[in-house]
Motif scaffolding. Sequence first.
Motif, PDB file in Angstrom:
ATOM      1  N   GLY A   1       0.795  -1.206   0.000  1.00 26.40           N
ATOM      2  CA  GLY A   1       0.000   0.000   0.000  1.00 26.40           C
ATOM      3  C   GLY A   1       0.832   1.262   0.000  1.00 26.40           C
ATOM      4  N   PHE A   2       2.132   1.131  -0.003  1.00 29.59           N
ATOM      5  CA  PHE A   2       3.002   2.306  -0.095  1.00 29.59           C
ATOM      6  C   PHE A   2       2.822   2.917  -1.480  1.00 29.59           C
ATOM      7  CE2 PHE A   2       7.013   4.461  -0.911  1.00 29.59           C
ATOM      8  CZ  PHE A   2       7.215   5.144   0.263  1.00 29.59           C
ATOM      9  N   ASP A   3       2.750   4.233  -1.497  1.00 30.86           N
ATOM     10  CA  ASP A   3       2.470   4.924  -2.748  1.00 30.86           C
ATOM     11  C   ASP A   3       3.793   5.266  -3.435  1.00 30.86           C
ATOM     12  OD1 ASP A   3       1.301   6.335  -4.770  1.00 30.86           O
ATOM     13  OD2 ASP A   3       1.316   8.206  -3.630  1.00 30.86           O
ATOM     14  N   GLY A   4       4.010   4.711  -4.623  1.00 28.01           N
ATOM     15  CA  GLY A   4       5.172   5.074  -5.400  1.00 28.01           C
ATOM     16  C   GLY A   4       6.360   4.174  -5.161  1.00 28.01           C
ATOM     17  N   HIS A   5       7.433   4.470  -5.864  1.00 25.25           N
ATOM     18  CA  HIS A   5       8.656   3.677  -5.750  1.00 25.25           C
ATOM     19  C   HIS A   5       9.795   4.627  -5.440  1.00 25.25           C
ATOM     20  CE1 HIS A   5       6.575   0.157  -7.197  1.00 25.25           C
ATOM     21  NE2 HIS A   5       5.969   0.951  -8.062  1.00 25.25           N
ATOM     22  N   PRO A   6      10.314   4.600  -4.213  1.00 26.72           N
ATOM     23  CA  PRO A   6      11.126   5.706  -3.706  1.00 26.72           C
ATOM     24  C   PRO A   6      12.448   5.946  -4.413  1.00 26.72           C
ATOM     25  CG  PRO A   6      11.020   3.908  -2.137  1.00 26.72           C
ATOM     26  CD  PRO A   6      10.034   3.615  -3.178  1.00 26.72           C
ATOM     27  N   LEU A   7      13.063   4.950  -4.996  1.00 29.22           N
ATOM     28  CA  LEU A   7      14.369   5.231  -5.586  1.00 29.22           C
ATOM     29  C   LEU A   7      14.266   5.771  -7.002  1.00 29.22           C
ATOM     30  CD1 LEU A   7      16.910   2.575  -4.317  1.00 29.22           C
ATOM     31  CD2 LEU A   7      16.788   4.971  -3.823  1.00 29.22           C
ATOM     32  N   ARG A   8      13.064   5.924  -7.504  1.00 28.16           N
ATOM     33  CA  ARG A   8      12.927   6.613  -8.786  1.00 28.16           C
ATOM     34  C   ARG A   8      13.301   8.069  -8.611  1.00 28.16           C
ATOM     35  NH1 ARG A   8       7.588   4.544 -12.021  1.00 28.16           N
ATOM     36  NH2 ARG A   8       8.237   2.383 -12.199  1.00 28.16           N
ATOM     37  N   LYS A   9      13.840   8.640  -9.685  1.00 25.83           N
ATOM     38  CA  LYS A   9      14.351  10.001  -9.546  1.00 25.83           C
ATOM     39  C   LYS A   9      13.232  11.018  -9.354  1.00 25.83           C
ATOM     40  CE  LYS A   9      18.786   9.526  -9.746  1.00 25.83           C
ATOM     41  NZ  LYS A   9      19.692   9.993  -8.711  1.00 25.83           N
ATOM     42  N   ASP A  10      12.018  10.685  -9.758  1.00 25.50           N
ATOM     43  CA  ASP A  10      10.939  11.659  -9.597  1.00 25.50           C
ATOM     44  C   ASP A  10      10.228  11.492  -8.257  1.00 25.50           C
ATOM     45  OD1 ASP A  10       9.953   9.240 -10.251  1.00 25.50           O
ATOM     46  OD2 ASP A  10       8.671   9.903 -11.892  1.00 25.50           O
ATOM     47  N   TYR A  11      10.797  10.722  -7.376  1.00 20.61           N
ATOM     48  CA  TYR A  11      10.202  10.564  -6.046  1.00 20.61           C
ATOM     49  C   TYR A  11      10.969  11.437  -5.063  1.00 20.61           C
ATOM     50  CZ  TYR A  11       7.932   8.276  -2.137  1.00 20.61           C
ATOM     51  OH  TYR A  11       7.171   8.017  -1.027  1.00 20.61           O
ATOM     52  N   PRO A  12      10.289  12.317  -4.315  1.00 21.23           N
ATOM     53  CA  PRO A  12      11.024  13.203  -3.408  1.00 21.23           C
ATOM     54  C   PRO A  12      11.652  12.438  -2.241  1.00 21.23           C
ATOM     55  CG  PRO A  12       8.663  13.500  -3.173  1.00 21.23           C
ATOM     56  CD  PRO A  12       8.850  12.591  -4.324  1.00 21.23           C
ATOM     57  N   VAL A  13      12.770  12.978  -1.748  1.00 18.86           N
ATOM     58  CA  VAL A  13      13.496  12.270  -0.681  1.00 18.86           C
ATOM     59  C   VAL A  13      12.638  12.112   0.556  1.00 18.86           C
ATOM     60  CG1 VAL A  13      15.636  12.209   0.607  1.00 18.86           C
ATOM     61  CG2 VAL A  13      15.530  13.459  -1.511  1.00 18.86           C
ATOM     62  N   GLU A  14      11.899  13.168   0.872  1.00 23.92           N
ATOM     63  CA  GLU A  14      11.165  13.121   2.142  1.00 23.92           C
ATOM     64  C   GLU A  14       9.793  12.507   1.998  1.00 23.92           C
ATOM     65  OE1 GLU A  14      11.284  16.749   4.272  1.00 23.92           O
ATOM     66  OE2 GLU A  14      13.364  17.105   3.728  1.00 23.92           O
ATOM     67  N   GLY A  15       9.529  11.944   0.850  1.00 28.29           N
ATOM     68  CA  GLY A  15       8.266  11.246   0.697  1.00 28.29           C
ATOM     69  C   GLY A  15       7.149  12.164   0.264  1.00 28.29           C
ATOM     70  N   ARG A  16       6.070  11.535  -0.120  1.00 31.14           N
ATOM     71  CA  ARG A  16       4.956  12.353  -0.590  1.00 31.14           C
ATOM     72  C   ARG A  16       4.015  12.665   0.553  1.00 31.14           C
ATOM     73  NH1 ARG A  16       4.343   8.822  -5.870  1.00 31.14           N
ATOM     74  NH2 ARG A  16       5.822   9.923  -7.158  1.00 31.14           N
TER      75      ARG A  16
END
Lengths: 389, 153, 342, 169
Positions: free
Chosen positions: B138-153
């Motif tokens: 249920g986590f939203d997104g994939h964090p190591l993608r470059k368009d994912y912010p460091v501090e999360g959404r």
Amino acid sequence: MRKEIIKLNVGPQHPSTHGVLRLLVELEGEVVVSCDPDIGYLHRGIEKLMENRTYHRSIPLTERVDYLAGAANSLGYVLAVERLLGISEIPERARYIRVIVAELTRIASHLFWLATHGHDLGAMTPLFYALRDREIIMDFFETWAGKRLFPNMFRVGGVARDFPDGLEQEIKKFALELPQRMRDYETLLTKNPIWINRTKGVGVLTKEEVLDYGLSGPMARGSGLNFDIRRVDPYLGYDEFEFVVPLGENGDTYDRYLIRLEEMRQSCNIILQAVDRLPKGDIMIEDYQVAFPPKDKVINGEYLIPHYLLVVKGFKAPKGEIFHHTEAPKGELGFYIVSDGSEHPYRVKIRTPSFVNLQVISKLAKGRLLSDLIALIGTIDIVLADVDR
Amino acid sequence: MENLKDYIKGVIESLPPESLVSHVEFRDQVTLVVRQVSLLEVLKILKDDFGYKYLIDVTAVDRYEDDPRFEVVYHLWCHERNCLLRVKTWASQGEPPTIPSVVGLWNTANWHERECFDMFGIVFEGHPDLRRILLWEGFDGHPLRKDYPVEGR
Amino acid sequence: MAESLVFIIVSLIKSVVLVSLIMVSVMIGVYLERRILGFIQLRYGPNRCGPYGILQSVADGIKLFCKQDITLPVTEKTIYILAPLIAGVTALFPFVAIPFADKIAPDTITLFGKVFDLTKYSLNRGVIADLPGGVLFILAVSSLSVYGVLLAGWSSDNKYSFLGAMRVASQMLSYELFLGISIMGVLMITGSIRMTEIVEAQKHMWFVVYQPLGFILYMIAGFAEACRTPFDLIECENELGSGFNTEYSSMKFALFYLAEYIHIITISAIAVTLFLGGWQGPWLPSGIWFIIKVACLFIFFIWVRGTYPRVRFDQLMSVGWKYLFPIAMANLIATGICVLFL
Amino acid sequence: MGIEESGGILVTTLEKVVNWARKYSVWPLTFGLACCAIEMICTAASRFDIARFGMEAYRPSPRQADMMIVAGTVTKKMLPAVLRLYEQMPDPKWVMVMGSCATCGGIFRSYAVVQGIDKYLPVDVYVPGCPPPPDALLYGITKIHEKIMQDKWLTKKYEHIKFPKKVEG
């Protein structure tokens, strides 16, 4: 007869999961039918954080990856960055200091493993004896760096601080004494019939399984696979030291226990050699594009400006990618760094030994008892931060 | 060192020529860039014929705004000759990016590929148990993608 | 009528004194354990609470008494609440038949101009009830305490507790058996199962000399009975969290804690009575000798805890049935032959 | 005593005795999260010996624990478990936060880490450091002791709190 499967949730808060490992275990009576590790309870996003930091500022982060062997991790990272930059030579004194600290860290990590592994199997006293010796190593780090767990003293191009006067002799004394102190643990555990019964024949791995599961470190050597990166791909000039790589025969928990004990003795051996050869001299290369100038000269403008630029902006690394692996206490620690030519790494992947080694637990635990599962967690020697990063 | 280079040259020559895109050498480390269609074939040849029996690592690199976007990197180690080889390929274009799984060759790839799926959203086809490993369901997104912010959404 | 009143009063006094003695010794025992473990492990152990930390157990007791008592919404609430009581009370039962001293009162007393004979029912001896079948009684009630643990584990609605309970059930079943057999040799030599007679039969020589194997077997079984390291499988924190008492807090937990230590004292006391000459000893009063011997065995329990790892569940079973049980039987037969023909 | 008018000598003495007992019998929960847990174990080991304060009785079950030492980084995945453990502990209970990660997120300002556990738990004592050395933890424990000794759990008045009146029907 009607059989019922008990679904047991071991962790994340459980005394012997070495942190926050969660195991979803299915039991039939006390026999483990299946075991599914659920990790990530300590996932801190270190790789993502490192992408947004300069190369130097990532060093503290890497130390916290495997917190039982902090210096070994930053050593791996620093060596990888040095290889990326093309620095092949660092001052001799810095090299020997790195070797000594890396081996001290290995001893500290193995001592802590011994403490917790013994405690998991119900032996209380080795915990206290092992931690007593570990405290001495922590003292060395505190004298040298001012910090116990994470000295954080390795820099690209050398080490940040020289050993204070007399520390070498203290370390030498310790390395001479430790093998004798280790007899205490031997009397408590090695020939203890209960200990042998608990560990012999538990978690047996063949060479093929080791290769298949990509295991490294004592887990691989316990099954007789001669794979010690200090030997097969020497870094820091490990090829000039004399030491034996202990190998196991049966590949069970008891063999791995003996191997780790022997590794501590060999580390003492390496430390003694390194202390004897420790030369006087510089501890940092003089290329102030990447390495920090000496602290006492920083008041001078000639050194101040590169220091300032290095701290604020960092250095640019050439475009390319590098994989550098070192023999961390728990196994093969690899840093894969992709650089796009800027001050920040484009991508850092930390290939941690615990993450890979832990995977095998579901295979080993199948058909064993619940108590063996605890022994297996101990023998794999995991650190959850190392697993989750 | 020269021996190793010859060995790796031999490796490159014996691979099917249409599978190889290029090979790069940087700081004594060789990277083979292969086509995705022949990835499994190449890895199998490397494992069976050249002794690269130890898969150190599987990971991915997000080349944001490139197309195809995700590089998938395999690090192999040969215990007999003590040499490293990096094999690189691309995950297919589109969302989600896909790539064949190598769990059939090495069991160790299981968790590595799960981690790649978790962190980059790359789907490994043929993986026995592809679900999130480090983050929760249920986590939203994939964090190591470059368009994912460091501090999360 | 008056005679039975005296009997009741004297027995009551003895019981109260004994129970309070046991409670105090449990407190001292817990403190001793923590200090001795500290000594073994190169540290101090509790030393802040009172002089040398002797008030440590008092502090623990008061704290546990004043803690919030969580009663879980379990299915079998009555059993859940009763279980610690059963464990705590049944642990005290065996002391009824254990002689802890020689004569503690004159043979006769004169009350209200009437002479009462105290030798009847051994009222003047240091035993609450000198049962003719004392050993049988002890064997019977000492296995009762398993019910407390078993019911606690079963009624907690917790899988760890349940596993602990299952372990304790099988462990007790297998070890109760050869615990009984290991002391049969003593009974054969004495020819009596009255505890006081067994003690008196050791006037010249302790039975541990005639029955060394029996003593060792009894101690092994005793460790398993008391669930102490290396057989503390029911609550081994490294495997089962806290075992059967995982879901118990405050006083309920304190009762289990108490029962565990009473159990050790019981096992030690029985061992002293059957093998180490009971209250007999030179110079000092008989009660003191009894306390000294029990304390020595208690310290032995702690010493073992600081030294040994824990055995595995299946190994415990196989050792019990495959090795210790046959040895106990052989010991019994050999003793029988010796008693018959020598 | 003194400041409060209410509560006779008996009540205040009882309060003091119980506080004294609680002070010397703080049983921590066996609960380590990350790096700080190692220093917590070192504190329990021979040199620093947490047992001097009667604290070596680490309880694996939260039902029997008095104090929770949040030792290490709390991740978002771990947070529900931490809260559950806190709720399972019986009153009175204390929370000690160990290390900068648990205090404020520390150096891990990332998508996976809770930036400070004090948003979710009532924290009694913060011990700073990354990780705090055992001496610092021991100092934190003495602070907890002070706090326990000042706890007016029996004579405390709640007059300043306006409770809503119960509405019938």
